[in-house]
Design a protein around this motif. Sequence first.
Motif, PDB file in Angstrom:
ATOM      1  N   VAL A 157       0.849  -1.186   0.000  1.00  0.00           N
ATOM      2  CA  VAL A 157       0.000   0.000   0.000  1.00  0.00           C
ATOM      3  C   VAL A 157       0.890   1.243   0.000  1.00  0.00           C
ATOM      4  CG1 VAL A 157      -1.755   1.297   1.260  1.00  0.00           C
ATOM      5  CG2 VAL A 157      -1.857  -1.203   1.185  1.00  0.00           C
TER       6      VAL A 157
ATOM      7  N   LEU B 225      -8.608  -4.798  -3.968  1.00  0.00           N
ATOM      8  CA  LEU B 225      -7.449  -3.931  -3.786  1.00  0.00           C
ATOM      9  C   LEU B 225      -6.988  -3.268  -5.074  1.00  0.00           C
ATOM     10  CD1 LEU B 225      -5.365  -6.153  -1.322  1.00  0.00           C
ATOM     11  CD2 LEU B 225      -6.667  -4.094  -0.771  1.00  0.00           C
TER      12      LEU B 225
ATOM     13  N   CYS C 139     -11.462  -8.001   3.628  1.00  0.00           N
ATOM     14  CA  CYS C 139     -10.989  -7.097   2.584  1.00  0.00           C
ATOM     15  C   CYS C 139     -12.150  -6.578   1.740  1.00  0.00           C
ATOM     16  CB  CYS C 139      -9.971  -7.822   1.706  1.00  0.00           C
ATOM     17  SG  CYS C 139      -9.208  -6.760   0.469  1.00  0.00           S
TER      18      CYS C 139
ATOM     19  N   VAL D 101     -13.388  -2.679   1.424  1.00  0.00           N
ATOM     20  CA  VAL D 101     -13.499  -1.937   0.162  1.00  0.00           C
ATOM     21  C   VAL D 101     -14.844  -1.207   0.084  1.00  0.00           C
ATOM     22  CG1 VAL D 101     -13.690  -2.215  -2.347  1.00  0.00           C
ATOM     23  CG2 VAL D 101     -11.876  -3.393  -1.088  1.00  0.00           C
TER      24      VAL D 101
ATOM     25  N   GLU E 122      -7.577   0.852  -0.668  1.00  0.00           N
ATOM     26  CA  GLU E 122      -6.574  -0.164  -0.342  1.00  0.00           C
ATOM     27  C   GLU E 122      -6.223  -0.160   1.148  1.00  0.00           C
ATOM     28  OE1 GLU E 122      -4.271   3.213  -2.472  1.00  0.00           O
ATOM     29  OE2 GLU E 122      -6.266   2.292  -2.509  1.00  0.00           O
TER      30      GLU E 122
ATOM     31  N   GLY F 123      -9.280  -1.788   2.892  1.00  0.00           N
ATOM     32  CA  GLY F 123      -9.251  -3.202   2.521  1.00  0.00           C
ATOM     33  C   GLY F 123      -8.220  -3.961   3.332  1.00  0.00           C
ATOM     34  N   ALA F 124      -7.038  -3.358   3.504  1.00  0.00           N
ATOM     35  CA  ALA F 124      -5.984  -3.981   4.307  1.00  0.00           C
ATOM     36  C   ALA F 124      -6.391  -4.087   5.773  1.00  0.00           C
ATOM     37  CB  ALA F 124      -4.688  -3.183   4.181  1.00  0.00           C
TER      38      ALA F 124
ATOM     39  N   PHE G 139       1.177  -5.890   3.558  1.00  0.00           N
ATOM     40  CA  PHE G 139       0.822  -4.577   3.014  1.00  0.00           C
ATOM     41  C   PHE G 139       1.872  -3.491   3.241  1.00  0.00           C
ATOM     42  CE2 PHE G 139      -3.239  -6.716   3.986  1.00  0.00           C
ATOM     43  CZ  PHE G 139      -3.800  -6.729   2.714  1.00  0.00           C
TER      44      PHE G 139
END
Length: 400
Positions: free
Chosen positions: A206, A287, A325, A329, A340, A343-344, A369
Amino acid sequence: MIEKKKVVGLIVFSLWMGILVGGIEVVFGKVLIQVTEWRLSYFSYLIFLLPLAGLLIEFIYTRFGGISRQGMGLIFDVGHGEQKDIPLRLIPIVMFSTWLTHLFGGSAGREGVAVQIGGALSHFFSKGKLAKYLPTENMSKIALITGMAAGFSGLFQTPIAAILFALEVLVVGRLEMKAMLSASIASFTAFFVSSYLGLEKFSFHVQEKMSLDPFLIAKLVALGIVFGLVGRLFSLTLAKSKKLMQKVWRNSYYRIFFGGIIVALLIFLLHGGRYAGLGTNLIVEGLTGESIYPYDFILKLILTIFTLSIGFQGGEVTPLFAIGCSLGVILAPVVGLPIEVVGALGYIAVFGSGTNTFLAPILIGGEVFGYQLLPLFFITMSVAYCCNNNQSIYGKQKIA
């Protein structure tokens, strides 16, 4: 002098376990990748054979499995000293059964297999001729944790998170520090073996760099609550679903066959296999900015629970990654944070809540990440961990 020799023996044992377990995880992982490719190529044909694959899995466990059927439950029993042995036949049975589950389209993970492989091998070799070269105090548990770390690391290639996962997962609130040396050696050795032999590792660096402020912390707290509750929902529903399926179909062959028909139809009808397998497709699509539906996370949750409840094999961790994840999102625009990043956060926090672990999810976030997000991982995971109320996908996990 004797103790020094035993420390040397423990180091050699840990290196050997890392090499052996890492090599087996590569075989398991590469075959799993291959059967996934076959499923994607011939999905419309293979998915309707899922009930028959279930019958074969059930036959294997009934005929040859014995106590191996307990799977992760057996690993926890041995870790708590409630069982003495893990039969080596557990390894080929769980590997083959997991390959079948994924080939024919079941929704399941893989980490349970990895940890069982490592735990079974390490525990077995610690009780053989090597035992006289190893410490006697708590060696059964140390060996088990050593193998668990090697198994997790060899498959996921996250050695630091693997060490912490093995140290903290057996008993909530207690780190088994006596196994730190051997677990660390075995974990990093398995990681290097796995990497050298070319097993794919999922990583997504990321790029975003974010500074903490009160508004960001408030958003992280809100996200931690949601992710924690979803992880708790998964573990609670999984436990209740397993009991319910046993009541609905008392005969295990009926359960996996007729349940398999339902799973096959649902997975076929719901976007043509989108929710089959590990769920890595949801992670990658989320992602990288591809389409994620608001209901992806809940359908993946339901289908994974149903698949595992009726007797198919695999694990829960990668689906937990996918659930978290894909949910992250969807929530990212709501909280006004980069997709992202959220999501992480979902990836690690739903996993941590579902497994009732705290340190491993934070570190797996760093290894997958990037460590620049570590403060965000810590805050979100702290809240998620507090929200799961000690619920876990591992029914035999104990509380300190």
